[in-house]
Design an enzyme around this catalytic site. Structure first.
Site, PDB file in Angstrom:
ATOM      1  CB  CYS A  79      42.709   9.745   3.711  1.00  9.65           C
ATOM      2  SG  CYS A  79      42.047   9.447   1.758  1.00  9.65           S
TER       3      CYS A  79
ATOM      4  CB  CYS B 287      36.651   6.259  -0.830  1.00  9.83           C
ATOM      5  SG  CYS B 287      36.777   5.353   1.018  1.00  9.83           S
TER       6      CYS B 287
END
Length: 260
Positions: free
Chosen positions: A74, A199
């Protein structure tokens, strides 16, 4: 047991942060992690991140999606973890750390701007309809004209669960070009199973995809995400992308404790 936690966000991508250098956290308890990420019954977050000791680097990143399952890299979470490590005095203004996709380098400024080196991207699959690449997590990227009114959750889920990516699925990014080196981006994240405000690996994937398909010649690309602005820079040789950096803010929100 009481757990001290910290909340961080990077362009609206928010995370529950826990200092697990003493290795106390029950890492296999999927239900507990999902509960802590629950926005109504827990703390709330797009994911949970453990900062752990590592013998070769400054620390190790262990990342869980909000469904409680350990997941792939991530990018925004990595940037927030760098800011968390600085707050804990684990690092000063630069660091190295291990994540599930390998070694990362990062720097942080005094105002919380984090530049995080992502993995190299040697392979970009280009089709007439979409681009697919892995930037630490798998990403489907496609252009959309009316991005503002596009149903991200419905269309993203259809691709994520469709035959194209099988059981594992993929994150799905929808992109609109603004100018020569600026793009707007909305992302459906697997594991969250919804649109998120930002994101990091998706922004990285979108930037590289736009260069790889000739939408831009720039190697420093600006991304307007729902939660703010990110920048992605890289070096390109043939169709390989190296020295990839994700750059943006990482902000402390609050600290608390919760009983489990």
């Amino acid at each position: 047991m009481q757990i001290d936690f910290y909340k961080y966000q990077g362009t609206g991508n928010d995370f529950v942060m826990i200092d697990n250098r003493s290795d106390f956290f029950p890492k296999e308890n999927v239900q507990l992690i999902a509960h802590l990420c629950d926005r109504r019954f827990g703390i709330g977050g797009d994911g949970l991140i453990l900062l752990e000791n590592d013998s070769e680097t400054d620390f190790r990143m262990v990342y869980y999606n909000s469904d409680g399952n350990q997941s792939s890299m991530c990018g925004n979470g990595g940037r927030c973890l760098v800011a968390f490590a600085k707050k804990l005095n684990v690092i000063n203004n630069s660091c190295t750390f291990f994540a599930t996709d390998g070694l990362h380098h990062a720097t942080i400024t005094e105002n919380g701007q984090v530049s995080l080196q992502m993995i190299d991207v040697p392979n970009v699959k280009i089709t007439p309809e979409y681009v697919f690449l892995n930037t630490g997590s798998p990403h489907h990227v496609q252009m959309v004209d009316d991005l503002e009114n596009y149903n991200i959750k419905e269309n993203g889920a259809a691709i994520r669960y469709g035959a194209l990516y099988g059981k594992e699925g993929s994150n799905v990014n929808f992109v609109k070009q603004i100018d020569d080196n600026t793009f707007s981006l909305r992302t459906y994240e697997r594991g969250v199973e919804d649109e998120t405000l930002s994101c990091g690996t998706g922004a990285t994937a979108a930037a590289i995809a736009m260069n790889a398909t000739g939408k831009t010649d720039s190697t420093s690309i600006h991304l307007n995400v729902e939660g703010g602005k990110l920048e992605v820079s890289f070096d390109k040789m043939a169709n390989q992308f190296t020295n990839v950096f994700l750059i943006g803010p990482a902000e402390f929100v609050f600290k608390g404790e919760i009983t489990i």
